[in-house]
Motif scaffolding. Structure first.
Motif, PDB file in Angstrom:
ATOM      1  N   GLY A 210      55.914 105.453  -2.063  1.00  0.00           N
ATOM      2  CA  GLY A 210      54.885 104.418  -2.086  1.00  0.00           C
ATOM      3  C   GLY A 210      53.632 104.736  -2.856  1.00  0.00           C
ATOM      4  N   PRO A 211      53.703 105.383  -4.030  1.00  0.00           N
ATOM      5  CA  PRO A 211      52.453 105.695  -4.739  1.00  0.00           C
ATOM      6  C   PRO A 211      51.696 104.464  -5.212  1.00  0.00           C
ATOM      7  N   ASP A 212      52.402 103.346  -5.446  1.00  0.00           N
ATOM      8  CA  ASP A 212      51.745 102.128  -5.930  1.00  0.00           C
ATOM      9  C   ASP A 212      51.497 101.094  -4.833  1.00  0.00           C
ATOM     10  N   ARG A 213      52.047 101.349  -3.634  1.00  0.00           N
ATOM     11  CA  ARG A 213      51.955 100.328  -2.582  1.00  0.00           C
ATOM     12  C   ARG A 213      51.138 100.787  -1.381  1.00  0.00           C
ATOM     13  N   LEU A 214      51.362 102.012  -0.933  1.00  0.00           N
ATOM     14  CA  LEU A 214      50.674 102.480   0.267  1.00  0.00           C
ATOM     15  C   LEU A 214      49.205 102.742  -0.019  1.00  0.00           C
ATOM     16  N   ARG A 215      48.350 102.217   0.824  1.00  0.00           N
ATOM     17  CA  ARG A 215      46.930 102.450   0.719  1.00  0.00           C
ATOM     18  C   ARG A 215      46.338 102.509   2.118  1.00  0.00           C
ATOM     19  N   GLY A 216      45.096 102.938   2.195  1.00  0.00           N
ATOM     20  CA  GLY A 216      44.392 102.908   3.461  1.00  0.00           C
ATOM     21  C   GLY A 216      44.867 103.960   4.441  1.00  0.00           C
ATOM     22  N   ARG A 217      44.826 103.602   5.710  1.00  0.00           N
ATOM     23  CA  ARG A 217      45.119 104.561   6.776  1.00  0.00           C
ATOM     24  C   ARG A 217      46.557 105.061   6.726  1.00  0.00           C
ATOM     25  N   THR A 218      47.495 104.179   6.350  1.00  0.00           N
ATOM     26  CA  THR A 218      48.892 104.604   6.287  1.00  0.00           C
ATOM     27  C   THR A 218      49.086 105.712   5.261  1.00  0.00           C
ATOM     28  N   GLU A 219      48.481 105.556   4.108  1.00  0.00           N
ATOM     29  CA  GLU A 219      48.610 106.581   3.072  1.00  0.00           C
ATOM     30  C   GLU A 219      47.931 107.877   3.503  1.00  0.00           C
ATOM     31  N   LEU A 220      46.755 107.784   4.106  1.00  0.00           N
ATOM     32  CA  LEU A 220      46.066 108.986   4.559  1.00  0.00           C
ATOM     33  C   LEU A 220      46.870 109.735   5.613  1.00  0.00           C
ATOM     34  N   THR A 221      47.494 108.982   6.522  1.00  0.00           N
ATOM     35  CA  THR A 221      48.324 109.609   7.549  1.00  0.00           C
ATOM     36  C   THR A 221      49.506 110.335   6.917  1.00  0.00           C
ATOM     37  N   LEU A 222      50.125 109.687   5.926  1.00  0.00           N
ATOM     38  CA  LEU A 222      51.247 110.309   5.217  1.00  0.00           C
ATOM     39  C   LEU A 222      50.804 111.595   4.523  1.00  0.00           C
ATOM     40  N   LEU A 223      49.672 111.549   3.823  1.00  0.00           N
ATOM     41  CA  LEU A 223      49.192 112.720   3.100  1.00  0.00           C
ATOM     42  C   LEU A 223      48.772 113.834   4.059  1.00  0.00           C
ATOM     43  N   ALA A 224      48.154 113.467   5.183  1.00  0.00           N
ATOM     44  CA  ALA A 224      47.753 114.483   6.159  1.00  0.00           C
ATOM     45  C   ALA A 224      48.972 115.157   6.770  1.00  0.00           C
ATOM     46  N   ALA A 225      50.001 114.363   7.088  1.00  0.00           N
ATOM     47  CA  ALA A 225      51.219 114.941   7.657  1.00  0.00           C
ATOM     48  C   ALA A 225      51.901 115.857   6.646  1.00  0.00           C
ATOM     49  N   TYR A 226      51.949 115.418   5.387  1.00  0.00           N
ATOM     50  CA  TYR A 226      52.537 116.274   4.361  1.00  0.00           C
ATOM     51  C   TYR A 226      51.738 117.561   4.206  1.00  0.00           C
ATOM     52  N   GLY A 227      50.415 117.441   4.149  1.00  0.00           N
ATOM     53  CA  GLY A 227      49.578 118.621   3.997  1.00  0.00           C
ATOM     54  C   GLY A 227      49.767 119.611   5.130  1.00  0.00           C
ATOM     55  N   PHE A 228      49.919 119.095   6.354  1.00  0.00           N
ATOM     56  CA  PHE A 228      50.119 119.962   7.510  1.00  0.00           C
ATOM     57  C   PHE A 228      51.423 120.750   7.381  1.00  0.00           C
ATOM     58  N   LEU A 229      52.509 120.051   7.095  1.00  0.00           N
ATOM     59  CA  LEU A 229      53.811 120.708   6.994  1.00  0.00           C
ATOM     60  C   LEU A 229      53.893 121.612   5.767  1.00  0.00           C
ATOM     61  N   ALA A 230      53.353 121.131   4.649  1.00  0.00           N
ATOM     62  CA  ALA A 230      53.433 121.915   3.424  1.00  0.00           C
ATOM     63  C   ALA A 230      52.574 123.171   3.500  1.00  0.00           C
ATOM     64  N   ALA A 231      51.491 123.140   4.278  1.00  0.00           N
ATOM     65  CA  ALA A 231      50.665 124.337   4.445  1.00  0.00           C
ATOM     66  C   ALA A 231      51.458 125.439   5.139  1.00  0.00           C
ATOM     67  N   PHE A 232      52.249 125.071   6.138  1.00  0.00           N
ATOM     68  CA  PHE A 232      53.114 126.058   6.788  1.00  0.00           C
ATOM     69  C   PHE A 232      54.215 126.513   5.841  1.00  0.00           C
ATOM     70  N   ALA A 233      54.757 125.567   5.060  1.00  0.00           N
ATOM     71  CA  ALA A 233      55.819 125.930   4.118  1.00  0.00           C
ATOM     72  C   ALA A 233      55.300 126.902   3.065  1.00  0.00           C
TER      73      ALA A 233
END
Length: 279
Positions: free
Chosen positions: A162-185
């Motif tokens: 969803g790089p062209d569609r997701l915006r707002g809180r949904t996108e931030l939640t997605l990025l925060a979740a990715y950042g959390f998991l990827a930091a451990f990875a």
């Protein structure tokens, strides 16, 4: 185009994509060889030398990928953006380096990869880690592994849906979740790079070239829990907090800069208008 046009990521050409896939495959082997090579192999027999050999190989391969992506997808405007973001990330790293995993540069890599795409993200992550190592004096055999791991970290953000569609809180939640998991990875794969250097005689969590894969896997998990869990957790929490608090402003700034730069818009010049001679 009007002011509402979408910010477009820097796209990868076929050659760049092939180079990126090849270096990623070699990178997987470089990080995971203790679990891929059988105890009787020559690679396991040279457990103390293998990380150095892989480090030298990764330097060349990362350079090849950066050159291939630059040739096909990075114009002067994108290179300027790359320089600014890499310098910013390198400046952020010393703020919390070595302090309970407080590493603010990771959230910038997530947001930049999201806006500018996986290819740009890979080059940005690698260049930022290289620049920060020069800034902090952290140059060593671990640096090529850090460059590759950070390149993957930022590239993964560019592959999120969803790089062209997701915006707002949904996108931030997605990025925060990715950042959390990827930091451990990130912390886990970097542990894999340094773990074989330990002597099996010095610790019962060190890599043992003569042990079976399940035994070494148990040793590796114990090593991660004993050495890096606190730092990985700190990195993950800081990434979430910064993404949720500063993310909206940073995303808007990156997208505005990307739209104005118009990376994929060719530069054209109007033909000179013929001047009619006076009669």
């Amino acid at each position: 185009m009007n002011a509402q046009r979408q910010a477009r990521a820097v796209r990868l050409g076929p050659r760049s994509l092939t180079a990126l896939l090849l270096v990623s495959a070699v990178g997987v082997a470089a990080f995971g060889w203790p679990f891929l090579a059988p105890p009787t192999s020559q690679l396991s027999a040279h457990a103390q030398d293998a990380p150095w050999l892989f480090a030298g190989l990764l330097v060349l391969l990362v350079a090849v990928v950066a050159a291939a992506i630059s040739e096909s997808g990075l114009g002067p405007k994108a290179v300027a953006m790359l320089g600014v973001l890499a310098a910013t990330g390198a400046a952020l790293r010393p703020i919390g380096a070595g302090t309970a995993g407080i590493e603010p540069m990771f959230f910038l890599m997530v947001l930049s990869g999201r806006v500018l795409g996986p290819g740009f993200g890979f080059v940005l992550g690698s260049v930022t880690m290289f620049a920060s190592a020069l800034l902090t004096g952290g140059v060593g055999p671990w640096l090529p592994f850090q460059m590759l791991a950070m390149g993957w970290f930022a590239m993964g953000a560019g592959l999120l849906p969803g790089p062209d569609r997701l915006r707002g809180r949904t996108e931030l939640t997605l990025l925060a979740a990715y950042g959390f998991l990827a930091a451990f990875a990130y912390g886990t794969v970097m542990n894999m790079a340094g773990w074989p250097f330990m002597s099996a005689l010095a610790s019962n969590v060190a890599f043992d070239p003569q042990a079976t894969v399940p035994a070494n896997l148990a040793r590796f998990l114990a090593y991660c829990l004993a050495t890096s869990l606190g730092w990985d957790l700190g990195r993950a929490v800081v990434t979430i907090v910064l993404t949720l608090t500063l993310g909206p402003a940073v995303l808007r700034a990156l997208r505005r800069a990307t739209r104005r730069a118009a990376f994929e818009t060719p530069v054209t010049f109007d033909a000179p208008t013929a001047v009619k001679p006076p009669t």
